[in-house]
Write a protein that holds these residues in place. Structure first.
Motif, PDB file in Angstrom:
ATOM      1  N   PHE A 122      -2.773  -6.471  -9.479  1.00 16.51           N
ATOM      2  CA  PHE A 122      -1.867  -5.502  -9.762  1.00 16.51           C
ATOM      3  C   PHE A 122      -1.997  -4.147  -9.026  1.00 16.51           C
ATOM      4  N   ARG A 123      -0.767  -3.736  -8.879  1.00 18.88           N
ATOM      5  CA  ARG A 123      -0.810  -2.371  -8.127  1.00 18.88           C
ATOM      6  C   ARG A 123       0.125  -1.269  -8.903  1.00 18.88           C
ATOM      7  N   ALA A 124      -0.366  -0.003  -9.101  1.00 22.58           N
ATOM      8  CA  ALA A 124       0.222   0.833  -9.512  1.00 22.58           C
ATOM      9  C   ALA A 124       0.270   1.799  -8.525  1.00 22.58           C
ATOM     10  N   ARG A 125       1.728   2.329  -8.406  1.00 20.01           N
ATOM     11  CA  ARG A 125       1.746   3.297  -7.354  1.00 20.01           C
ATOM     12  C   ARG A 125       1.777   4.951  -7.623  1.00 20.01           C
ATOM     13  N   LYS A 126       1.079   5.687  -7.267  1.00 18.78           N
ATOM     14  CA  LYS A 126       1.030   7.094  -7.717  1.00 18.78           C
ATOM     15  C   LYS A 126       2.241   7.530  -8.074  1.00 18.78           C
ATOM     16  N   GLY A 127       2.711   7.972  -9.199  1.00 18.73           N
ATOM     17  CA  GLY A 127       3.812   8.797  -9.688  1.00 18.73           C
ATOM     18  C   GLY A 127       4.717   7.675 -10.119  1.00 18.73           C
ATOM     19  N   SER A 128       4.512   6.575 -10.332  1.00 17.26           N
ATOM     20  CA  SER A 128       5.318   5.447 -10.853  1.00 17.26           C
ATOM     21  C   SER A 128       4.722   4.635 -12.114  1.00 17.26           C
ATOM     22  N   ALA A 129       5.569   4.448 -13.137  1.00 17.45           N
ATOM     23  CA  ALA A 129       5.186   3.884 -14.494  1.00 17.45           C
ATOM     24  C   ALA A 129       5.117   2.375 -14.163  1.00 17.45           C
ATOM     25  N   ARG A 130       5.760   1.963 -13.266  1.00 19.90           N
ATOM     26  CA  ARG A 130       5.943   0.551 -12.959  1.00 19.90           C
ATOM     27  C   ARG A 130       4.718  -0.246 -12.364  1.00 19.90           C
ATOM     28  N   VAL A 131       4.170  -1.429 -12.726  1.00 23.17           N
ATOM     29  CA  VAL A 131       3.117  -2.177 -12.309  1.00 23.17           C
ATOM     30  C   VAL A 131       3.660  -3.242 -11.467  1.00 23.17           C
ATOM     31  N   GLU A 132       3.378  -3.469 -10.021  1.00 24.82           N
ATOM     32  CA  GLU A 132       3.714  -4.435  -9.397  1.00 24.82           C
ATOM     33  C   GLU A 132       2.516  -5.676  -9.568  1.00 24.82           C
ATOM     34  N   LEU A 133       3.209  -6.977  -9.585  1.00 28.56           N
ATOM     35  CA  LEU A 133       2.198  -8.115  -9.465  1.00 28.56           C
ATOM     36  C   LEU A 133       2.209  -8.600  -8.164  1.00 28.56           C
ATOM     37  N   LEU A 134       0.894  -8.885  -7.598  1.00 24.50           N
ATOM     38  CA  LEU A 134       0.966  -9.342  -6.172  1.00 24.50           C
ATOM     39  C   LEU A 134       0.107 -10.508  -6.372  1.00 24.50           C
ATOM     40  N   ARG A 135       0.725 -11.449  -5.308  1.00 21.32           N
ATOM     41  CA  ARG A 135      -0.256 -12.758  -4.990  1.00 21.32           C
ATOM     42  C   ARG A 135       0.821 -13.458  -3.985  1.00 21.32           C
ATOM     43  N   THR A 136       0.050 -14.560  -3.545  1.00 22.31           N
ATOM     44  CA  THR A 136       0.617 -15.481  -2.543  1.00 22.31           C
ATOM     45  C   THR A 136       0.419 -16.770  -3.038  1.00 22.31           C
ATOM     46  N   ALA A 137       1.330 -17.613  -2.878  1.00 16.02           N
ATOM     47  CA  ALA A 137       1.177 -19.060  -3.644  1.00 16.02           C
ATOM     48  C   ALA A 137       0.525 -20.020  -2.977  1.00 16.02           C
ATOM     49  N   SER A 138      -0.506 -20.579  -3.495  1.00 14.06           N
ATOM     50  CA  SER A 138      -1.453 -21.611  -2.683  1.00 14.06           C
ATOM     51  C   SER A 138      -2.267 -22.045  -3.739  1.00 14.06           C
ATOM     52  N   LEU A 139      -2.744 -23.177  -3.362  1.00  7.13           N
ATOM     53  CA  LEU A 139      -3.792 -23.859  -4.251  1.00  7.13           C
ATOM     54  C   LEU A 139      -5.458 -22.888  -3.981  1.00  7.13           C
ATOM     55  N   GLY A 140      -6.148 -23.411  -5.071  1.00  2.33           N
ATOM     56  CA  GLY A 140      -7.388 -22.986  -4.999  1.00  2.33           C
ATOM     57  C   GLY A 140      -8.285 -23.307  -3.809  1.00  2.33           C
ATOM     58  N   LEU A 141      -9.297 -22.704  -3.547  1.00  2.00           N
ATOM     59  CA  LEU A 141     -10.040 -22.976  -2.346  1.00  2.00           C
ATOM     60  C   LEU A 141     -10.692 -24.367  -2.636  1.00  2.00           C
ATOM     61  N   GLY A 142     -10.723 -25.449  -1.692  1.00  5.86           N
ATOM     62  CA  GLY A 142     -11.816 -26.388  -1.849  1.00  5.86           C
ATOM     63  C   GLY A 142     -10.854 -27.602  -2.195  1.00  5.86           C
ATOM     64  N   MET A 143      -9.686 -27.313  -2.897  1.00  2.00           N
ATOM     65  CA  MET A 143      -8.866 -28.533  -3.304  1.00  2.00           C
ATOM     66  C   MET A 143      -8.359 -29.333  -2.404  1.00  2.00           C
TER      67      MET A 143
END
Length: 166
Positions: A122-143
């Motif tokens: 999650f990222r909450a930008r200063k001065g904003s009430a909105r929360v961004e979801l951040l991720r990159t698509a991939s499998l878990g490590l070792g799969m």
């Protein structure tokens, strides 16, 4: 507990705090905060499947491999690619690691991040009430031995807050 860093890192430009509440005595979750040269800070959060000694050992190996990789190339895609190869080689068929990795660069004022099967950050930008979801698509490590990984780079401003968890 021995796999965890000091609970807080404070520099003139970034403050990072973390805590862990284990579900059992020995498990596979860990986080790390590593100061690198040129005012760069790496943050990692990992969760090994399962609980107990096996997960704890794989967690320790993953942390060791992370620190070794950071000596060569701290770029998120390189880190995930190399950790994946190591974890695939040393783990059992039913074990894998979800992983989130952020690289904060003070001079560029960027954060580059990559995730491997991990829940969104999650990222909450200063001065904003909105929360961004951040991720990159991939499998878990070792799969899979030849998994592919990607990263995203974002500008950050003083006062922005990032939340990583497992």
């Amino acid at each position: 507990q021995s796999l965890l860093p000091a609970p807080t890192l404070r520099t003139p430009w970034v403050s990072i705090a973390g805590t862990m509440l284990p579900a059992t005595e020995v498990g596979g979750d860990f986080f790390d905060v590593i100061e690198l040269p040129e005012e760069i800070v790496a943050v990692a959060v990992a969760d090994v499947t399962g609980h107990g000694v096996g997960a704890g050992i794989l967690s320790a190996m993953a942390k060791s491999a992370l620190h070794s990789q950071l000596q060569h190339d701290p770029a998120p895609v390189s880190v995930l690619k190399n950790l994946n190869a190591t974890i695939y080689e040393v783990s059992g068929d039913k074990m894998f690691v979800t992983f989130a990795y952020l690289l904060f660069d003070r001079s560029k004022r960027t954060v580059t991040l990559a995730t491997a099967g991990h829940p969104p950050l999650f990222r909450a930008r200063k001065g904003s009430a909105r929360v961004e979801l951040l991720r990159t698509a991939s499998l878990g490590l070792g799969m899979r031995p030849e998994a592919s990984f990607s990263s995203i780079t974002l500008a950050w401003d003083p006062g922005d807050r990032f939340f990583c968890y497992t």
